[in-house]
Design a protein around this motif. Structure first.
Motif, PDB file in Angstrom:
ATOM      1  N   ALA A 146       0.816  -1.210   0.000  1.00 16.12           N
ATOM      2  CA  ALA A 146       0.000   0.000   0.000  1.00 16.12           C
ATOM      3  C   ALA A 146       0.854   1.265   0.000  1.00 16.12           C
ATOM      4  O   ALA A 146       0.387   2.322  -0.381  1.00 16.12           O
ATOM      5  CB  ALA A 146      -0.923  -0.003   1.212  1.00 16.12           C
ATOM      6  N   GLY A 147       2.076   1.139   0.430  1.00 13.74           N
ATOM      7  CA  GLY A 147       2.945   2.316   0.470  1.00 13.74           C
ATOM      8  C   GLY A 147       2.884   3.072   1.781  1.00 13.74           C
ATOM      9  O   GLY A 147       3.729   3.891   2.069  1.00 13.74           O
ATOM     10  N   ARG A 148       1.861   2.813   2.566  1.00 14.54           N
ATOM     11  CA  ARG A 148       1.822   3.466   3.873  1.00 14.54           C
ATOM     12  C   ARG A 148       1.078   2.618   4.880  1.00 14.54           C
ATOM     13  O   ARG A 148       0.285   1.759   4.516  1.00 14.54           O
ATOM     14  CB  ARG A 148       1.188   4.836   3.775  1.00 14.54           C
ATOM     15  N   SER A 149       1.334   2.893   6.136  1.00 14.03           N
ATOM     16  CA  SER A 149       0.798   2.043   7.184  1.00 14.03           C
ATOM     17  C   SER A 149      -0.577   2.502   7.630  1.00 14.03           C
ATOM     18  O   SER A 149      -1.067   3.545   7.210  1.00 14.03           O
ATOM     19  CB  SER A 149       1.731   2.038   8.380  1.00 14.03           C
ATOM     20  N   SER A 158      12.248   2.157   4.166  1.00 14.32           N
ATOM     21  CA  SER A 158      10.895   1.748   4.529  1.00 14.32           C
ATOM     22  C   SER A 158      10.930   0.642   5.579  1.00 14.32           C
ATOM     23  O   SER A 158      11.460  -0.443   5.351  1.00 14.32           O
ATOM     24  CB  SER A 158      10.172   1.243   3.286  1.00 14.32           C
ATOM     25  N   GLU A 159      10.357   0.966   6.718  1.00 13.15           N
ATOM     26  CA  GLU A 159      10.308  -0.025   7.778  1.00 13.15           C
ATOM     27  C   GLU A 159       9.464  -1.229   7.377  1.00 13.15           C
ATOM     28  O   GLU A 159       9.753  -2.351   7.758  1.00 13.15           O
ATOM     29  CB  GLU A 159       9.740   0.592   9.055  1.00 13.15           C
ATOM     30  N   SER A 160       8.413  -0.982   6.628  1.00  9.69           N
ATOM     31  CA  SER A 160       7.543  -2.106   6.239  1.00  9.69           C
ATOM     32  C   SER A 160       8.351  -3.161   5.499  1.00  9.69           C
ATOM     33  O   SER A 160       8.202  -4.355   5.742  1.00  9.69           O
ATOM     34  CB  SER A 160       6.405  -1.639   5.343  1.00  9.69           C
ATOM     35  N   ALA A 161       9.197  -2.698   4.583  1.00 10.31           N
ATOM     36  CA  ALA A 161       9.970  -3.655   3.804  1.00 10.31           C
ATOM     37  C   ALA A 161      10.956  -4.406   4.697  1.00 10.31           C
ATOM     38  O   ALA A 161      11.109  -5.615   4.581  1.00 10.31           O
ATOM     39  CB  ALA A 161      10.705  -2.936   2.684  1.00 10.31           C
ATOM     40  N   ARG A 162      11.585  -3.688   5.592  1.00  7.29           N
ATOM     41  CA  ARG A 162      12.522  -4.347   6.502  1.00  7.29           C
ATOM     42  C   ARG A 162      11.793  -5.392   7.324  1.00  7.29           C
ATOM     43  O   ARG A 162      12.248  -6.516   7.514  1.00  7.29           O
ATOM     44  CB  ARG A 162      13.121  -3.348   7.489  1.00  7.29           C
ATOM     45  N   GLN A 163      10.660  -4.951   7.846  1.00  6.75           N
ATOM     46  CA  GLN A 163       9.876  -5.840   8.696  1.00  6.75           C
ATOM     47  C   GLN A 163       9.470  -7.090   7.959  1.00  6.75           C
ATOM     48  O   GLN A 163       9.546  -8.189   8.482  1.00  6.75           O
ATOM     49  CB  GLN A 163       8.606  -5.132   9.126  1.00  6.75           C
ATOM     50  N   LEU A 164       9.009  -6.879   6.754  1.00  6.78           N
ATOM     51  CA  LEU A 164       8.540  -8.016   5.975  1.00  6.78           C
ATOM     52  C   LEU A 164       9.646  -9.056   5.881  1.00  6.78           C
ATOM     53  O   LEU A 164       9.446 -10.241   6.118  1.00  6.78           O
ATOM     54  CB  LEU A 164       8.147  -7.550   4.582  1.00  6.78           C
ATOM     55  N   ARG A 165      10.818  -8.577   5.582  1.00  5.81           N
ATOM     56  CA  ARG A 165      11.965  -9.467   5.463  1.00  5.81           C
ATOM     57  C   ARG A 165      12.307 -10.073   6.822  1.00  5.81           C
ATOM     58  O   ARG A 165      12.495 -11.268   6.965  1.00  5.81           O
ATOM     59  CB  ARG A 165      13.163  -8.654   4.947  1.00  5.81           C
TER      60      ARG A 165
END
Lengths: 357, 357
Positions: free
Chosen positions: A77-80, B69-76
């Motif tokens: 989504a690009g954002r949380s 992007s924290e989301s990407a780090r988190q995902l990994r």
DNA sequence: CATCGTTGGTGAATCGATTCATTACTGATT
DNA sequence: AATCAGTAATGAATCGATTCACCAACGATG
């Protein structure tokens, strides 16, 4: 259920088949005998899936204890789905109320809120804003700690919407919700002047905060209306805005000559501290010195001498700020108009400022 | 810098080349003329990259305003760098202190803290725990709202570590930090008995909370030591634990016959509410009724009659809980030993319980 | 000169959910 | 019978950072 060997599942890949770390959408799809797209549909658009398939998928979800990963959604989504709230001090019940209002509005929209303290430190503020950018939060509610606005200016390059809380908009690039602090200061000091006081001390913060400056300005305007000059306002600066700082300020107040007969405090925490100091020194409130606070936190009414205070609609402010933010964040087509809402404060008179009989 | 056409960059893809939504690691790599792996190394292992390359990458990062992007780090990584803290009520300064302690410890470890209120509602608690699971938080600090432990049991299937705060461990599957509430209750009531009281009211919560029950138990044990039976403790239950609930309880207290000469409140908010009620009814404290609160929040000392209270090491508790959680979360090889830490409370005597002269 | 080790750097695979163009199938319409 | 509409489901591409097997270049060593 209670008998399964939990320990083996909790450890690393020591056992037979991979220990199935955490079930993902693929595992669910395999288990239910459908594709990942279908599983996604069951979760996000249940009506687009045949009831029979749906229940098979739901059963698989239940069985595997599947919980969808927000990180993966966010990445896509690009954002949380988290809104950040950065306040000056959670030790101040005023901000707790703001947080409550914001949280309620956010929850209604299905968002989480991450509440953080800047502690009035621009450095802390900058650090948190950086954290928010990394988190790609959907927006930020912030009570700025530095008056220069440099932190927020730097933050604006990330194109994350933010709303100023308890502060008027400093530039047209964002929304803001505030309370008319000039009026609040004017109400407070006007009240004291009406009661006959001719010299008022102002226990303030460092002056980095707009709130503090505006309340002072309101105080001055009230003095002016009463035909008094700015010298009638004796400033007692204080670096922090908590009870301990109020105690210090109280001690300094006692040392002043001539001693003002009334004191207006920039917030209730300071006022409570001042009250403690005066009380300990045997100075009677309000007979010897009258006190007016600001915020009307719940504890103001319970103080040794119930505090006269300027009430702010804190919960409403938090809620409005969150709603403005949501509007802006949901705005796809650039039709969002930034708004600056100003709420009105209200004087609540109690014993700390009214001469008995 | 101030002259660039910001508006065009802020809108959608209306302009020339894609408007470069948000710069990613690939954009940085291209800009610096290196591979994505190298950019990642610059960020995470700067020493493994030649200074010359490194500065080129850093320049690109700066120029593009890149934020990872924290989301990407988190995902990994499989989990986020956020710790959750779920308390009963942020309106209670006690929990604000707990949060402060936890936040400090978390920040030292480079983690963020997400603070949430369950409002003592098991349903809210369940909802938040679900949210935490989706967020894949690295751990949860929780003051359980439901005594059954069902929510936490359900939560444990996600294999996210959690630490109980202000509660002893109910099962060996986790750490816990608590304060000896039995002793606290005993201190409070023991003090009242020593002052000569023979009948004590206990303003409590619904009994769903361990803290409340333990404090009651301590109270009973103090009565027992003084040769009094459990009938000497008059319970005044209350569904919530805030000041308003305290006011209600105060009103009920006044209606009791015979009227107890002392009241022990399960926390300071209740005590402040009771105090207000008594004060409004013209009942003198401590001459007519003595009051002892619990938590020793900052406002206890500032009350109309400064409150005797049982002080809890709230900040320490928050910090310890966070540290235990971090230990458990960092534990790769399964060597972590769950610990249950019990801290000691301390009685702080003030005017609300000491007969003058 | 061939071999080895080291250093700096590469780029493809991976994490998990979403999205969307595509396919398979069922009825209905011409 | 052929065409079309609509529904249900598919599966590949995508998001962005990390990781790791691999490669190139270079100096040192036998």
């Amino acid at each position: 259920m209670g008998q399964q060997p939990r320990t083996s599942a909790a450890k690393g890949a020591s056992g037979a088949d991979q220990v199935a770390r955490v079930a993902g959408i693929k595992d669910v799809a395999r288990q239910a005998g459908v594709s990942v797209g279908t599983v996604s549909n069951v979760i996000n658009r249940p009506e687009a899936v045949l009831p029979e398939t749906r229940s098979r998928v739901l059963a698989a979800i239940e069985e595997l204890g599947y919980v969808r990963s927000e990180s993966a959604r966010q990445l896509r989504a690009g954002r949380s789905r988290i809104m950040a709230l950065l306040v000056l001090d959670m030790g101040n019940p005023f901000f707790v109320d703001v947080a409550r209002g914001a949280e309620r509005a956010a929850r209604e929209a299905g968002l989480g809120v991450m509440v953080c303290n800047s502690g009035q430190s621009p450095a802390e503020e900058a650090e948190y804003l950086g954290l928010f950018a990394e988190q790609r939060v959907c927006g930020v509610l912030v009570t700025p700690a530095d008056a220069t606005g440099r932190n927020l200016e730097a933050f604006s390059r990330h194109h994350i919407p933010f709303v100023l809380v308890d502060r008027v908009a400093s530039s047209p690039g964002h929304c803001a919700v505030s309370v008319d602090d000039v009026r609040g200061g004017s109400l407070a000091v006007g009240h004291l002047l009406t009661a006959g006081h001719r010299s008022v001390a102002y226990v303030s913060g460092t002056g980095d905060l707009h709130q503090i400056r505006d309340r002072r300005e309101g105080a001055l305007s009230a003095l002016d209306r009463a035909g008094l000059g700015p010298e009638a306002l004796v400033e007692i600066p204080s670096d922090r805005l908590d009870v301990a700082a109020g105690r210090d300020a109280g001690a300094r107040l006692l040392g002043l000559v001539p001693r003002p007969t009334a004191v207006f405090c920039a917030n209730d925490l300071l006022a409570l501290g001042v009250l403690q100091s005066l009380y300990a020194a045997g100075v009677r409130v309000p007979q010897d010195i009258a006190i007016v606070g600001y915020d009307d936190i719940e504890f103001a009414a319970a103080a040794a001498v119930p505090l006269t205070s300027v009430r702010q609609p804190a919960v409403v402010m938090g809620r409005m700020a969150a709603e403005l933010l949501l509007q802006e964040a949901d705005d796809e087509d650039g039709t969002h108009e930034h708004r600056s809402v100003v709420l009105q404060p209200e004087l609540v008179v109690r014993a700390s400022s009214t001469t008995p009989h």
